[in-house]
Scaffold this active site. Structure first.
Site, mmCIF file in Angstrom:
data_model
loop_
_atom_site.group_PDB
_atom_site.id
_atom_site.type_symbol
_atom_site.label_atom_id
_atom_site.label_comp_id
_atom_site.label_asym_id
_atom_site.label_seq_id
_atom_site.Cartn_x
_atom_site.Cartn_y
_atom_site.Cartn_z
ATOM 1 N N GLU A 284 2.183 -57.917 9.786
ATOM 2 C CA GLU A 284 1.064 -57.425 10.856
ATOM 3 C C GLU A 284 1.257 -56.142 11.107
ATOM 4 O O GLU A 284 0.211 -55.386 11.474
ATOM 5 C CB GLU A 284 1.206 -58.469 12.098
ATOM 6 C CG GLU A 284 0.947 -59.836 11.821
ATOM 7 C CD GLU A 284 -0.619 -60.011 10.991
ATOM 8 O OE1 GLU A 284 -1.511 -59.577 11.071
ATOM 9 O OE2 GLU A 284 -0.404 -61.188 10.215
ATOM 10 N N TRP A 287 -0.445 -54.381 8.343
ATOM 11 C CA TRP A 287 -1.782 -54.424 8.648
ATOM 12 C C TRP A 287 -2.153 -52.788 9.376
ATOM 13 O O TRP A 287 -3.225 -52.238 9.027
ATOM 14 C CB TRP A 287 -2.345 -55.445 9.210
ATOM 15 C CG TRP A 287 -2.680 -56.622 8.210
ATOM 16 C CD1 TRP A 287 -1.787 -57.710 7.941
ATOM 17 C CD2 TRP A 287 -3.970 -56.692 7.326
ATOM 18 N NE1 TRP A 287 -2.544 -58.400 6.780
ATOM 19 C CE2 TRP A 287 -3.628 -57.832 6.445
ATOM 20 C CE3 TRP A 287 -4.897 -55.776 7.162
ATOM 21 C CZ2 TRP A 287 -4.556 -58.092 5.551
ATOM 22 C CZ3 TRP A 287 -5.766 -56.068 6.041
ATOM 23 C CH2 TRP A 287 -5.562 -57.224 5.286
ATOM 24 N N TRP A 315 -30.439 -55.034 8.433
ATOM 25 C CA TRP A 315 -30.124 -55.269 9.919
ATOM 26 C C TRP A 315 -31.643 -55.489 10.613
ATOM 27 O O TRP A 315 -32.357 -54.685 10.547
ATOM 28 C CB TRP A 315 -29.473 -54.379 10.559
ATOM 29 C CG TRP A 315 -27.926 -53.872 10.009
ATOM 30 C CD1 TRP A 315 -27.387 -53.010 9.459
ATOM 31 C CD2 TRP A 315 -26.784 -54.910 10.042
ATOM 32 N NE1 TRP A 315 -26.172 -53.031 8.913
ATOM 33 C CE2 TRP A 315 -25.672 -54.422 9.299
ATOM 34 C CE3 TRP A 315 -26.798 -56.226 10.390
ATOM 35 C CZ2 TRP A 315 -24.596 -54.842 9.298
ATOM 36 C CZ3 TRP A 315 -25.432 -57.005 10.420
ATOM 37 C CH2 TRP A 315 -24.293 -56.257 9.682
ATOM 38 N N ASN A 351 -6.211 -62.372 18.206
ATOM 39 C CA ASN A 351 -6.619 -62.145 16.808
ATOM 40 C C ASN A 351 -7.678 -63.045 16.372
ATOM 41 O O ASN A 351 -8.543 -62.559 15.777
ATOM 42 C CB ASN A 351 -5.506 -61.795 16.090
ATOM 43 C CG ASN A 351 -6.018 -61.280 14.537
ATOM 44 O OD1 ASN A 351 -6.723 -60.339 14.479
ATOM 45 N ND2 ASN A 351 -5.665 -62.053 13.608
ATOM 46 N N TRP A 369 -22.315 -54.314 12.925
ATOM 47 C CA TRP A 369 -20.815 -54.329 13.122
ATOM 48 C C TRP A 369 -20.389 -53.132 14.024
ATOM 49 O O TRP A 369 -19.758 -53.230 14.844
ATOM 50 C CB TRP A 369 -19.935 -54.430 12.041
ATOM 51 C CG TRP A 369 -19.897 -53.358 11.242
ATOM 52 C CD1 TRP A 369 -20.764 -53.239 9.906
ATOM 53 C CD2 TRP A 369 -19.047 -51.885 11.083
ATOM 54 N NE1 TRP A 369 -20.419 -52.064 9.163
ATOM 55 C CE2 TRP A 369 -19.725 -51.316 9.879
ATOM 56 C CE3 TRP A 369 -18.189 -51.494 12.091
ATOM 57 C CZ2 TRP A 369 -18.969 -49.833 9.716
ATOM 58 C CZ3 TRP A 369 -17.947 -50.047 11.727
ATOM 59 C CH2 TRP A 369 -18.299 -49.406 10.786
ATOM 60 N N TRP A 392 -13.256 -54.811 11.992
ATOM 61 C CA TRP A 392 -14.650 -55.003 12.260
ATOM 62 C C TRP A 392 -15.286 -55.087 10.740
ATOM 63 O O TRP A 392 -16.108 -55.594 10.450
ATOM 64 C CB TRP A 392 -15.451 -54.103 12.986
ATOM 65 C CG TRP A 392 -15.394 -54.541 14.398
ATOM 66 C CD1 TRP A 392 -14.406 -54.032 15.425
ATOM 67 C CD2 TRP A 392 -16.256 -55.550 15.242
ATOM 68 N NE1 TRP A 392 -14.785 -54.718 16.606
ATOM 69 C CE2 TRP A 392 -15.687 -55.540 16.434
ATOM 70 C CE3 TRP A 392 -17.506 -56.186 14.674
ATOM 71 C CZ2 TRP A 392 -16.563 -56.531 17.444
ATOM 72 C CZ3 TRP A 392 -18.011 -57.207 15.492
ATOM 73 C CH2 TRP A 392 -17.582 -57.266 17.037
#
Ligand code: FAD
Length: 477
Positions: A284, A287, A315, A351, A369, A392
């Protein structure tokens, strides 16, 4: 320790800690009078303005840093304005001999730092920067084809070849004396804390910004949670993750300290913590490193789709009422509402739930987003210039190594799987306190609950609509 040499400046930025702070250690070693400065830069181009929750955190973190420095006979000088003007003016004012800082990796920040470095060199002032906030600086690893990485696993494998990282540095035992008479803003005048209304009560109850708070969190995580991390980190009610993200964001603890802190030596003899837990936790941290790698190579990651074909995504006009319901946690989808209320109340969200609420916004409500990213940026205490947009985009499907667009999280199934007893939902949605676990994630199916809204959209129909839009984008591609 006092020296008659020209003063040294240590410029603190996203590294508000005394331990494992190479710039501060270097500044202390010179032995000349020392000025430790923080600059509130709300003007330089390309540097994102802080959101409300981040400002709240920054206030606490600067307050804690000032107190920690005072214990060493030092002080934190506060200045505001474009960092280039402020730093060069301060260096001139002091007749500084050295300036030290730890490196930043955002596009705007790098441009500012390069300009300051050039300005200092022109003045004959020695300037040095250090690696302190990332284990793998983005330019040090490339794919075999000599490109930046776009996929996490090979990125992390390459990063791990540089491990173990250097040992963390202790806080300097002693700091040189400050320079007398250096002007400083007052922290209160920066008005980082909310007043009318004061929405920060839940944040105060949840967090202790600053290096001591970060260390306490890390010790508690190692002692109580790490042993269950791999098995239960996806369950929001279990609460076994570290909650170190805001401390990492503001640099109150470093990834070097974390790495060594969970090594066999760091954990100490007799530890029952399996390597699987340690590896999961470190991945993690990986990440986070990956997000910064992406941001380094695409500085406008918060604005531009990582995959350009998503620029054609159709969109629809934003349904304002639905967007407000999402922000307030009144969508009628229990796990989504629990997450959005956790965020509003505490400045944090688990998360797994972040993924669920983001998928719901992007795919079920078909909201771009970037609008969700901006809300998180304003409300998260850990709002991070790399992790937030990268995550995102990951959920949207437009990002690097992203979840495919057609993977639409079903919030009912996600709730049933990861919050099977409904405890997380009950914690943040008290209207559902008496609903049995079996029904809680789709409370409307059993006839609804007084005071709690029914779902604002049909999950199945909106899923189909999102998949059709994705198909259209592919056909137009
Ligand atoms: P732990 O599980 O204890 O992990 C330790 C550390 O690793 C974290 O503190 C964090 O620095 C890093 N980390 C963990 N998971 C991730 C991840 N998926 N991506 C990148 N780094 C990770 N994280 C932020 O720090 N700031 C953000 O603004 C942010 N926005 C997000 C937005 C969305 C839509 C999603 C899905 C995720 C986002 N994340 C963000 C990633 C992740 O949710 C948080 O880092 C994590 O929940 C923080 O909790 P923790 O400290 O207990 O994590």
């Amino acid at each position: 320790m006092a020296s008659l040499g020209k003063p040294t400046i240590v410029w603190l930025r996203d590294d508000l800690r005394l331990a494992d702070n190479p710039a501060l250690t270097a500044g202390a070693r010179i032995g000349a009078p020392l000025v430790v400065v923080y600059v509130l830069d709300e003007m330089s181009e390309g540097i994102r303005r802080l959101g409300g929750a981040s400002k709240w955190w920054l206030h606490g973190s600067l307050d804690a840093s000032g107190k920690a420095l005072a214990k060493h006979g030092q002080r934190l000088v506060l200045r505001h304005g474009p960092a280039q003007d402020v730093l060069l003016k301060l260096a001139d004012e002091l007749g500084a001999g050295h300036v030290f800082w730890n490196r930043r990796y955002g596009g705007g920040e790098r441009a500012v730092d390069a300009a300051i470095k050039a300005g200092l060199k022109d003045r004959g002032i020695a300037v040095e920067s250090f690696q302190a906030n990332l284990l793998c600086e983005p330019w040090t690893i490339r794919t075999k084809a000599d490109q930046p990485f776009r996929v996490f696993t090979p990125f992390w494998n390459a990063c791990r070849t540089q491990m173990p990282p250097r040992e963390p540095l202790p806080a300097p035992d002693e700091l040189p004396s400050p320079v007398d008479g250096v002007g400083s803003d007052s922290l209160a005048d920066w008005k980082l804390l909310p007043t009318r209304p004061d929405w920060a009560g839940g944040l105060r109850d949840s967090w202790t910004p600053g290096e001591d708070g970060a260390q306490a969190r890390f010790q508690a995580f190692r002692a109580e949670k790490l042993k269950d991390y791999a098995a239960h980190r996806d369950e929001p009610a279990a609460d076994v993750s570290s909650r170190l993200s805001p401390h990492l964001r503001f640099g109150e603890i470093s990834p070097f300290q974390l790495w060594h802190g969970v090594s066999p030596e760091g954990l100490g003899d007799g530890t029952k913590i399996s390597q699987a837990n340690v590896d999961k936790f470190l991945s993690e941290i990986g990440w986070r490193e990956f997000s910064w790698h992406l941001l380094f190579h695409q500085p406008d990651l918060a604005m531009r789709n990582f995959q350009p074909r998503f620029d054609a995504f159709p969109w629809p006009a934003v349904n304002e009422a639905a967007l407000v319901a999402w922000r307030k946690g009144r969508t009628g989808i229990p796990i989504v509402d629990a997450g959005m209320r956790e965020l509003w109340k505490t400045g944090f969200m688990h998360n797994r739930v972040r993924m669920i609420v983001a998928s719901f916004l992007i795919k079920n409500l078909m909201v771009d987003w970037r609008i969700g990213e901006a809300w998180f940026w304003d409300t998260l205490v850990d709002a991070d210039a790399a992790n937030n947009p990268a995550s995102w985009q990951w959920v949207a499907g437009s990002g690097a190594d992203a979840a495919p667009y057609f993977r639409v999280f079903n919030p009912v199934l996600q709730g049933e799987k990861f919050d099977a007893a409904g405890d997380y939902v009950r914690r943040f949605v008290p209207e559902l306190a008496d609903v049995p676990a079996k029904q809680i994630h789709a409370a409307w199916k059993a006839g609804g609950v007084p005071g709690y809204p029914g779902p604002i959209v049909d999950l199945g129909a909106t899923r189909e609509r999102a998949l059709r839009a994705f198909q259209q984008m592919r056909e137009d591609d």
